[in-house]
Design a protein around this motif. Sequence first.
Motif, PDB file in Angstrom:
ATOM      1  N   GLY A 114       0.807  -1.212   0.000  1.00 19.62           N
ATOM      2  CA  GLY A 114       0.000   0.000   0.000  1.00 19.62           C
ATOM      3  C   GLY A 114       0.845   1.269   0.000  1.00 19.62           C
ATOM      4  O   GLY A 114       2.047   1.249   0.261  1.00 19.62           O
ATOM      5  N   PRO A 115       0.203   2.434  -0.284  1.00 17.76           N
ATOM      6  CA  PRO A 115       0.942   3.690  -0.426  1.00 17.76           C
ATOM      7  C   PRO A 115       1.176   4.450   0.880  1.00 17.76           C
ATOM      8  O   PRO A 115       1.837   5.486   0.876  1.00 17.76           O
ATOM      9  CB  PRO A 115       0.032   4.511  -1.348  1.00 17.76           C
ATOM     10  CG  PRO A 115      -1.357   4.052  -0.984  1.00 17.76           C
ATOM     11  CD  PRO A 115      -1.227   2.591  -0.661  1.00 17.76           C
ATOM     12  N   PHE A 141       1.034   0.135   4.065  1.00 28.59           N
ATOM     13  CA  PHE A 141      -0.355   0.156   4.541  1.00 28.59           C
ATOM     14  C   PHE A 141      -1.272   0.579   3.389  1.00 28.59           C
ATOM     15  O   PHE A 141      -0.960   1.505   2.631  1.00 28.59           O
ATOM     16  CB  PHE A 141      -0.505   1.121   5.716  1.00 28.59           C
ATOM     17  CG  PHE A 141       0.180   0.642   6.971  1.00 28.59           C
ATOM     18  CD1 PHE A 141      -0.519  -0.098   7.914  1.00 28.59           C
ATOM     19  CD2 PHE A 141       1.518   0.921   7.198  1.00 28.59           C
ATOM     20  CE1 PHE A 141       0.111  -0.550   9.068  1.00 28.59           C
ATOM     21  CE2 PHE A 141       2.149   0.472   8.354  1.00 28.59           C
ATOM     22  CZ  PHE A 141       1.445  -0.271   9.288  1.00 28.59           C
ATOM     23  N   ASP A 142      -2.420  -0.100   3.281  1.00 26.72           N
ATOM     24  CA  ASP A 142      -3.286   0.153   2.129  1.00 26.72           C
ATOM     25  C   ASP A 142      -4.162   1.379   2.298  1.00 26.72           C
ATOM     26  O   ASP A 142      -4.753   1.856   1.336  1.00 26.72           O
ATOM     27  CB  ASP A 142      -4.155  -1.082   1.845  1.00 26.72           C
ATOM     28  CG  ASP A 142      -5.132  -1.354   2.988  1.00 26.72           C
ATOM     29  OD1 ASP A 142      -4.787  -1.019   4.137  1.00 26.72           O
ATOM     30  OD2 ASP A 142      -6.231  -1.884   2.726  1.00 26.72           O
ATOM     31  N   VAL A 168       1.870   9.434  10.593  1.00 26.18           N
ATOM     32  CA  VAL A 168       1.402   8.820   9.358  1.00 26.18           C
ATOM     33  C   VAL A 168       1.798   9.689   8.187  1.00 26.18           C
ATOM     34  O   VAL A 168       1.661  10.921   8.226  1.00 26.18           O
ATOM     35  CB  VAL A 168      -0.119   8.612   9.393  1.00 26.18           C
ATOM     36  CG1 VAL A 168      -0.618   8.075   8.043  1.00 26.18           C
ATOM     37  CG2 VAL A 168      -0.502   7.661  10.523  1.00 26.18           C
ATOM     38  N   THR A 169       2.296   9.064   7.130  1.00 30.02           N
ATOM     39  CA  THR A 169       2.680   9.796   5.931  1.00 30.02           C
ATOM     40  C   THR A 169       2.413   8.941   4.710  1.00 30.02           C
ATOM     41  O   THR A 169       2.294   7.712   4.805  1.00 30.02           O
ATOM     42  CB  THR A 169       4.175  10.177   6.004  1.00 30.02           C
ATOM     43  OG1 THR A 169       4.519  10.950   4.838  1.00 30.02           O
ATOM     44  CG2 THR A 169       5.047   8.933   6.034  1.00 30.02           C
ATOM     45  N   ARG A 170       2.304   9.598   3.567  1.00 32.02           N
ATOM     46  CA  ARG A 170       2.130   8.861   2.318  1.00 32.02           C
ATOM     47  C   ARG A 170       3.499   8.646   1.715  1.00 32.02           C
ATOM     48  O   ARG A 170       4.255   9.593   1.498  1.00 32.02           O
ATOM     49  CB  ARG A 170       1.228   9.622   1.354  1.00 32.02           C
ATOM     50  CG  ARG A 170       0.781   8.807   0.141  1.00 32.02           C
ATOM     51  CD  ARG A 170      -0.172   9.600  -0.741  1.00 32.02           C
ATOM     52  NE  ARG A 170      -0.612   8.828  -1.868  1.00 32.02           N
ATOM     53  CZ  ARG A 170      -1.698   8.061  -1.906  1.00 32.02           C
ATOM     54  NH1 ARG A 170      -2.467   7.997  -0.818  1.00 32.02           N
ATOM     55  NH2 ARG A 170      -2.030   7.374  -2.981  1.00 32.02           N
ATOM     56  N   ASN A 171       3.834   7.426   1.426  1.00 31.81           N
ATOM     57  CA  ASN A 171       5.176   7.109   0.939  1.00 31.81           C
ATOM     58  C   ASN A 171       5.344   7.497  -0.524  1.00 31.81           C
ATOM     59  O   ASN A 171       4.474   7.235  -1.327  1.00 31.81           O
ATOM     60  CB  ASN A 171       5.457   5.618   1.130  1.00 31.81           C
ATOM     61  CG  ASN A 171       6.865   5.265   0.770  1.00 31.81           C
ATOM     62  OD1 ASN A 171       7.764   6.103   0.925  1.00 31.81           O
ATOM     63  ND2 ASN A 171       7.065   4.049   0.311  1.00 31.81           N
TER      64      ASN A 171
END
Length: 347
Positions: free
Chosen positions: A273-274, A322-323, A344-347
């Motif tokens: 997941g991103p 994580f999705d 939490v962050t978006r990769n």
Amino acid sequence: MGPKSSLLLAGVAASLCLAAPLAASVKDGVDAWSRGDYEAAVAEWQGPATQGDPDAQFNLAQAYRLGRGVPTDMDRAREMYRAAAANGHVKAADNYGMLLFQEGKREDAMPYIRDAADRGDPRAQYILGLAHFNADLAPKDWVRAYALMTLSHAAGLPQAASALTQMDSFIPTEQRQMAQSLAAEIKTASDARRTAVLAQADLAQPATPVEDATPRVPRRVATAPIAPSNASGPSYMPATAGADFVATPASSSATQTAPAPVPAVRQAAAGTGPWAIQLGAFGVPGNAEKLWSKLSGRPELAGAKKIFKPSGKVTVVLAGGFDSRDAAGTACQKLKASGQDCLVTRN
């Protein structure tokens, strides 16, 4: 040309005649020092130092501190550093501040330490970084403390690596990331200031000073971990070496207990997941591996993939795959509940 003008020109000519031998004498001393003839060097510098030449005063201070050409005499060295500093010699001011600090005169030393840190001296950045971390002789500022220690470490000061390792255990990830931006700003400003100050000093001090065998900050004499003291950060006592610090014993409130097991977080596509959880950012790369080894087996991170991302001079540690944001957020909340900082962050 009238008599008055002739007198003025004669005075200028006389002053030039006096200045040239003075500078030559200091340079002759430097040449003698380079040959290993320390007694001759000291003899060349005595006269100019008495007349207030800052290069000669600094060089004599070095000789007295190192015991070359004269018996070791720290009192005399300190006085020569002080005189040269008062006459605008930058390196003398730095060494004078270090000596004061090592002798326990920390409040008197701090103006010199701050000035040296502003010009990028890694020893001064190390001391000032600890001062901000401990809220001792400087306001508590963990962002600035970490930034200064990062710069000192980048300059190769061995003690800074140990200090960063301990700071990594207490300074939150967000503050360490902020410190990287601040470190870049401090370096830009210090480079500019150092260039300006040294350029000005070169104009005022034509003679080349003796080798800069400046006092080093002693190695840490204790390996006890840093432990925050109440809300103001860790406290230190000066060790016998002066510029060194000995950590006070850890308080019971700093004792870390093993986190209780928590249920695993379900992921629709584990590891692909991103979304990611940022777990830490470290100035010492080995600490990134240590954190991942410590946390990778946690049920909240089951199926997550290890991501190490360089960011300036730090390594950012993330658990990715994580999705959804909600899944990452739930895992992060459980980690925080057990005492592990994250975001939490978006990769």
